[in-house]
Design a protein around this motif. Structure first.
Motif, PDB file in Angstrom:
ATOM      1  N   VAL A 187      -1.176  10.672  25.271  1.00  0.00           N
ATOM      2  CA  VAL A 187      -0.031  11.672  24.328  1.00  0.00           C
ATOM      3  C   VAL A 187      -1.403  12.830  24.305  1.00  0.00           C
ATOM      4  CG1 VAL A 187      -1.768  10.739  22.282  1.00  0.00           C
ATOM      5  CG2 VAL A 187       0.394  11.136  22.074  1.00  0.00           C
ATOM      6  N   VAL A 188      -1.921  12.637  24.531  1.00  0.00           N
ATOM      7  CA  VAL A 188      -2.425  14.466  24.803  1.00  0.00           C
ATOM      8  C   VAL A 188      -1.217  15.711  25.092  1.00  0.00           C
ATOM      9  CG1 VAL A 188      -4.889  13.579  24.864  1.00  0.00           C
ATOM     10  CG2 VAL A 188      -3.235  14.206  26.134  1.00  0.00           C
ATOM     11  N   HIS A 189      -0.301  14.764  26.345  1.00  0.00           N
ATOM     12  CA  HIS A 189       0.923  15.778  26.593  1.00  0.00           C
ATOM     13  C   HIS A 189       1.546  15.924  25.714  1.00  0.00           C
ATOM     14  CE1 HIS A 189      -1.484  15.789  30.406  1.00  0.00           C
ATOM     15  NE2 HIS A 189      -1.542  14.673  30.189  1.00  0.00           N
ATOM     16  N   ARG A 190       1.594  14.871  24.675  1.00  0.00           N
ATOM     17  CA  ARG A 190       3.407  15.406  23.946  1.00  0.00           C
ATOM     18  C   ARG A 190       3.150  16.832  23.287  1.00  0.00           C
ATOM     19  NH1 ARG A 190       6.899  11.862  22.116  1.00  0.00           N
ATOM     20  NH2 ARG A 190       7.961  12.232  20.046  1.00  0.00           N
ATOM     21  N   PRO A 191       4.105  17.126  23.438  1.00  0.00           N
ATOM     22  CA  PRO A 191       4.572  18.766  22.803  1.00  0.00           C
ATOM     23  C   PRO A 191       4.447  18.141  20.783  1.00  0.00           C
ATOM     24  CG  PRO A 191       6.039  18.785  24.156  1.00  0.00           C
ATOM     25  CD  PRO A 191       5.610  16.706  24.547  1.00  0.00           C
ATOM     26  N   LEU A 192       4.124  19.589  20.464  1.00  0.00           N
ATOM     27  CA  LEU A 192       4.239  19.563  19.290  1.00  0.00           C
ATOM     28  C   LEU A 192       5.465  19.579  18.441  1.00  0.00           C
ATOM     29  CD1 LEU A 192       0.676  20.589  17.525  1.00  0.00           C
ATOM     30  CD2 LEU A 192       1.400  18.146  17.788  1.00  0.00           C
ATOM     31  N   ASP A 193       6.569  19.568  19.406  1.00  0.00           N
ATOM     32  CA  ASP A 193       7.803  20.079  18.627  1.00  0.00           C
ATOM     33  C   ASP A 193       8.507  18.911  18.509  1.00  0.00           C
ATOM     34  OD1 ASP A 193       7.269  22.911  19.336  1.00  0.00           O
ATOM     35  OD2 ASP A 193       8.493  23.350  21.012  1.00  0.00           O
ATOM     36  N   LEU A 194       7.801  17.686  19.042  1.00  0.00           N
ATOM     37  CA  LEU A 194       8.419  16.825  18.465  1.00  0.00           C
ATOM     38  C   LEU A 194       7.110  16.426  18.210  1.00  0.00           C
ATOM     39  CD1 LEU A 194       8.911  15.521  22.838  1.00  0.00           C
ATOM     40  CD2 LEU A 194      10.741  16.654  21.058  1.00  0.00           C
TER      41      LEU A 194
ATOM     42  N   LEU B   1      -3.959   6.143  10.768  1.00  0.00           N
ATOM     43  CA  LEU B   1      -5.345   6.819  10.258  1.00  0.00           C
ATOM     44  C   LEU B   1      -5.239   7.916   9.583  1.00  0.00           C
ATOM     45  CD1 LEU B   1      -7.603   7.300  13.756  1.00  0.00           C
ATOM     46  CD2 LEU B   1      -6.514   9.324  12.592  1.00  0.00           C
ATOM     47  N   SER B   2      -3.747   9.007   9.765  1.00  0.00           N
ATOM     48  CA  SER B   2      -3.482  10.274   9.026  1.00  0.00           C
ATOM     49  C   SER B   2      -2.254   9.425   8.465  1.00  0.00           C
ATOM     50  CB  SER B   2      -3.548  11.311  10.002  1.00  0.00           C
ATOM     51  OG  SER B   2      -2.948  11.240  11.069  1.00  0.00           O
ATOM     52  N   ASP B   3      -2.273  11.075   7.232  1.00  0.00           N
ATOM     53  CA  ASP B   3      -0.288  10.851   6.617  1.00  0.00           C
ATOM     54  C   ASP B   3       0.123  11.160   7.468  1.00  0.00           C
ATOM     55  OD1 ASP B   3      -1.643  10.460   4.859  1.00  0.00           O
ATOM     56  OD2 ASP B   3      -1.457  12.279   2.773  1.00  0.00           O
ATOM     57  N   ASP B   4       0.425  12.713   9.200  1.00  0.00           N
ATOM     58  CA  ASP B   4       0.820  12.885   9.185  1.00  0.00           C
ATOM     59  C   ASP B   4       1.314  12.248  10.459  1.00  0.00           C
ATOM     60  OD1 ASP B   4      -1.041  14.407  10.447  1.00  0.00           O
ATOM     61  OD2 ASP B   4       0.190  16.362  10.881  1.00  0.00           O
ATOM     62  N   HIS B   5       0.215  11.604  10.847  1.00  0.00           N
ATOM     63  CA  HIS B   5       0.406  10.698  12.551  1.00  0.00           C
ATOM     64  C   HIS B   5      -0.355  11.124  13.577  1.00  0.00           C
ATOM     65  CE1 HIS B   5       2.814   7.993   9.744  1.00  0.00           C
ATOM     66  NE2 HIS B   5       3.537   8.610  10.078  1.00  0.00           N
ATOM     67  N   THR B   6      -0.675  12.406  13.312  1.00  0.00           N
ATOM     68  CA  THR B   6      -2.288  12.425  14.424  1.00  0.00           C
ATOM     69  C   THR B   6      -2.475  11.723  14.760  1.00  0.00           C
ATOM     70  OG1 THR B   6      -1.487  15.087  13.580  1.00  0.00           O
ATOM     71  CG2 THR B   6      -3.400  14.530  14.840  1.00  0.00           C
TER      72      THR B   6
ATOM     73  N   SER C 163      -7.790  15.876   7.783  1.00  0.00           N
ATOM     74  CA  SER C 163      -6.315  15.975   8.710  1.00  0.00           C
ATOM     75  C   SER C 163      -6.454  17.621   9.579  1.00  0.00           C
ATOM     76  CB  SER C 163      -6.235  16.052   8.124  1.00  0.00           C
ATOM     77  OG  SER C 163      -5.621  14.651   7.052  1.00  0.00           O
ATOM     78  N   SER C 164      -6.550  16.617  10.711  1.00  0.00           N
ATOM     79  CA  SER C 164      -6.073  17.869  11.642  1.00  0.00           C
ATOM     80  C   SER C 164      -4.496  18.308  11.641  1.00  0.00           C
ATOM     81  CB  SER C 164      -5.353  16.964  13.240  1.00  0.00           C
ATOM     82  OG  SER C 164      -5.135  17.784  14.020  1.00  0.00           O
ATOM     83  N   GLU C 165      -3.657  17.724  10.840  1.00  0.00           N
ATOM     84  CA  GLU C 165      -2.291  18.525  10.657  1.00  0.00           C
ATOM     85  C   GLU C 165      -1.492  18.736  11.583  1.00  0.00           C
ATOM     86  OE1 GLU C 165      -2.315  19.922   5.695  1.00  0.00           O
ATOM     87  OE2 GLU C 165      -2.601  21.298   7.852  1.00  0.00           O
ATOM     88  N   ALA C 166      -1.662  18.237  12.579  1.00  0.00           N
ATOM     89  CA  ALA C 166      -0.637  18.357  13.781  1.00  0.00           C
ATOM     90  C   ALA C 166       0.616  18.915  13.790  1.00  0.00           C
ATOM     91  CB  ALA C 166      -1.737  17.835  15.259  1.00  0.00           C
ATOM     92  N   TYR C 167       0.777  18.043  13.557  1.00  0.00           N
ATOM     93  CA  TYR C 167       2.470  17.437  13.436  1.00  0.00           C
ATOM     94  C   TYR C 167       3.076  18.342  11.813  1.00  0.00           C
ATOM     95  CZ  TYR C 167       2.885  14.167  17.123  1.00  0.00           C
ATOM     96  OH  TYR C 167       2.530  13.582  18.567  1.00  0.00           O
ATOM     97  N   GLN C 168       2.850  17.942  10.609  1.00  0.00           N
ATOM     98  CA  GLN C 168       3.327  18.233   9.863  1.00  0.00           C
ATOM     99  C   GLN C 168       1.659  18.592   8.598  1.00  0.00           C
ATOM    100  OE1 GLN C 168       5.482  14.958  10.147  1.00  0.00           O
ATOM    101  NE2 GLN C 168       7.034  16.640   9.718  1.00  0.00           N
ATOM    102  N   VAL C 169       2.714  19.597   7.317  1.00  0.00           N
ATOM    103  CA  VAL C 169       2.032  19.703   6.499  1.00  0.00           C
ATOM    104  C   VAL C 169       2.181  18.697   4.999  1.00  0.00           C
ATOM    105  CG1 VAL C 169       0.747  20.793   4.833  1.00  0.00           C
ATOM    106  CG2 VAL C 169       1.172  21.724   7.225  1.00  0.00           C
ATOM    107  N   ARG C 170       1.658  17.795   4.468  1.00  0.00           N
ATOM    108  CA  ARG C 170       2.202  17.226   3.269  1.00  0.00           C
ATOM    109  C   ARG C 170       2.282  18.546   2.048  1.00  0.00           C
ATOM    110  NH1 ARG C 170      -0.741  12.096   0.156  1.00  0.00           N
ATOM    111  NH2 ARG C 170       0.358  12.184  -1.256  1.00  0.00           N
ATOM    112  N   PRO C 171       3.451  18.720   1.650  1.00  0.00           N
ATOM    113  CA  PRO C 171       3.470  19.843   0.240  1.00  0.00           C
ATOM    114  C   PRO C 171       2.797  19.518  -0.750  1.00  0.00           C
ATOM    115  CG  PRO C 171       5.744  18.066   0.209  1.00  0.00           C
ATOM    116  CD  PRO C 171       4.885  17.781   0.925  1.00  0.00           C
ATOM    117  N   PRO C 172       2.009  20.233  -1.766  1.00  0.00           N
ATOM    118  CA  PRO C 172       1.374  20.215  -2.926  1.00  0.00           C
ATOM    119  C   PRO C 172       2.293  19.339  -3.554  1.00  0.00           C
ATOM    120  CG  PRO C 172       1.853  22.662  -2.589  1.00  0.00           C
ATOM    121  CD  PRO C 172       2.333  21.434  -1.497  1.00  0.00           C
ATOM    122  N   GLY C 173       1.339  18.071  -4.382  1.00  0.00           N
ATOM    123  CA  GLY C 173       2.236  17.040  -5.515  1.00  0.00           C
ATOM    124  C   GLY C 173       2.586  17.859  -6.484  1.00  0.00           C
ATOM    125  N   GLY C 174       4.078  17.146  -6.787  1.00  0.00           N
ATOM    126  CA  GLY C 174       4.420  17.540  -8.254  1.00  0.00           C
ATOM    127  C   GLY C 174       4.254  16.907  -9.321  1.00  0.00           C
ATOM    128  N   ARG C 175       2.965  15.766  -9.288  1.00  0.00           N
ATOM    129  CA  ARG C 175       2.927  14.990 -10.543  1.00  0.00           C
ATOM    130  C   ARG C 175       1.483  15.465 -11.068  1.00  0.00           C
ATOM    131  NH1 ARG C 175       2.344   8.684  -8.124  1.00  0.00           N
ATOM    132  NH2 ARG C 175       1.942   8.589 -10.214  1.00  0.00           N
TER     133      ARG C 175
END
Length: 410
Positions: A87-94, A102-107, A390-402
């Motif tokens: 999985v280390v070879h997987r592009p972050l564009d995918l 393990l993490s919210d963005d599945h890193t 968090s690594s946030e390799a894939y995505q960033v969770r946006p600020p909360g609205g509540r």
């Protein structure tokens, strides 16, 4: 000077299969699964980089912050990518190859800093080895192989894990994960290792029986009955190899916890006072002093550590607060963390710097870079605070609205 480049970080694991999973099925890295429900994530920015290159770079920068030399840092980065597998070879564009708990963005990587007054910070990595392989059962078997290969690399004994592995790695496991590894990075290039196992591997209705049998095999006959009431057994964790006092740890989840009852969860003799426990929870969660509240989003976790098999109570207690679910953004979370660190006589600078090492984004542009804040008490040691990053390799969770903080109780 020894260093690790992105290319070097992404070499194929020497102890995991190549482009196919067991039985010849294609590696799941080309079959993305949908993200979990209810978690809006900002779209990833095209980078041209890979999981391995991204997490290795973060690890190297964090190692430098805590004072590890370049040679040790490079060895730890190579070990991280070896354990993760192809999985280390997987592009972050995918999208992420698979969902991981393990993490919210599945890193499949999380970092943490353990901090106490008057001592150097300790850097840890939590990772899901063999991430993206076959079924959960196949992934678990490959993860176990990775644990044993890393243990041989560093001459770490796995006998405690070997005694109970059949309970947690059945042929057709259930649950959200099979096996995780944690590495506490030490000078000299030899880490201390921990294994995290899933009590619900044979089904959630069997979690209690599975843990009781594991404790019996490991000689902790009185540990289970000392636990506080819980909604769910989350992890059984083992310290492997050369620890001063190896621990067996049980993690419990407390859904809909009322802040006013948090001090009843501690079962450690001589542990934190009710006032200290409540003060930590209030500050970490943003709940004003003197107010009660309900943690109605992600649950608070507690960890109960056992070192003496004959004891009828834990020797350690940790309170984990999922701060990302009770704050608007990471700047708010960092402010709470700085207040807590200062209260415990710890310089907050290393935590601030670590966030910059992980990402160039503004803290107010997301929430979840600091996932948990934890208060740690262990017999014979000073209190510690841990920040899970968090690594946030894939995505960033946006600020909360509540509104931030737990739901007030009126």
């Amino acid at each position: 000077m020894d260093h690790i480049s992105q290319d070097a970080a992404e070499t194929r694991s020497p102890f995991l299969p190549g482009p196919t999973a067991p039985g010849g099925r294609p590696l799941r890295t080309d079959v993305p699964r949908p993200l979990g429900r209810g978690t809006a994530l900002l779209p990833p920015r095209p980078s041209g980089r890979t999981v391995g290159g991204h997490t290795a770079r973060q690890l190297l920068d964090l190692c430098a912050l805590v004072g590890l030399d370049a040679s040790d840092s490079a060895a730890y980065a190579r070990a991280l990518n070896d354990a993760l597998g192809p999985v280390v070879h997987r592009p972050l564009d995918l999208p992420p190859a698979v969902r991981t708990f393990l993490s919210d963005d599945h890193t499949p990587v999380e970092f943490s800093l353990s901090l106490s007054a008057g001592t150097a910070p300790s850097l840890r990595i939590l990772l899901e080895p063999a991430s993206g392989f076959g079924t959960l059962g196949e992934s678990g078997r490959l993860a176990l192989r990775a644990v044993h290969e890393l243990a041989r690399r560093w001459d770490i004994a796995t006998d405690q894990l070997d005694l109970i592995q059949d309970l947690f790695l059945p042929d057709d496991p259930q649950g959200s994960f099979a096996l995780w590894i944690a590495l506490e990075l030490s000078p000299g290039g030899v880490p201390r290792m921990k294994a995290y196992l899933n009590p619900s591997a044979s089904g959630p209705d069997r979690a209690g029986a599975t843990v009781r049998e594991a404790l019996r095999r490991l000689g902790h006959h009185r540990a289970y009955d000392s636990l506080p009431p819980t909604d769910r057994l989350v992890f059984l964790a083992l310290d492997l190899g050369d620890w001063d006092t190896p621990r067996l740890k049980l993690y419990t989840a407390h859904h809909e916890l009322r802040a006013s009852t948090v001090s009843t969860l501690n079962r450690m003799a001589g542990g934190p006072s009710p006032a200290e426990t409540e003060a930590f929870l209030h500050t970490a969660s943003g709940l004003p002093d003197g107010r009660d509240g309900v943690f109605d989003r992600r649950p608070v976790l507690t960890c109960h550590a056992f070192t003496d098999p004959a004891a009828d109570h834990p020797s350690g207690f940790t309170l984990h607060v999922p701060v990302r679910d009770y704050a608007r953004d990471d700047r708010e979370v960092l402010g709470r963390a700085e207040t807590l660190l200062t209260r415990y006589g710890i310089d907050p600078a290393v935590l601030r710097d670590s966030l910059g090492a992980l990402t160039p984004r503004r803290l107010e542009d997301g929430v979840g870079l600091i996932a948990y804040l934890a208060m740690v008490h262990q017999e014979g040691r000073a209190a510690r605070l841990t920040a899970y990053l968090s690594s946030e390799a894939y995505q960033v969770r946006p600020p909360g609205g509540r509104p931030s903080g737990p739901r007030p109780v009126r």
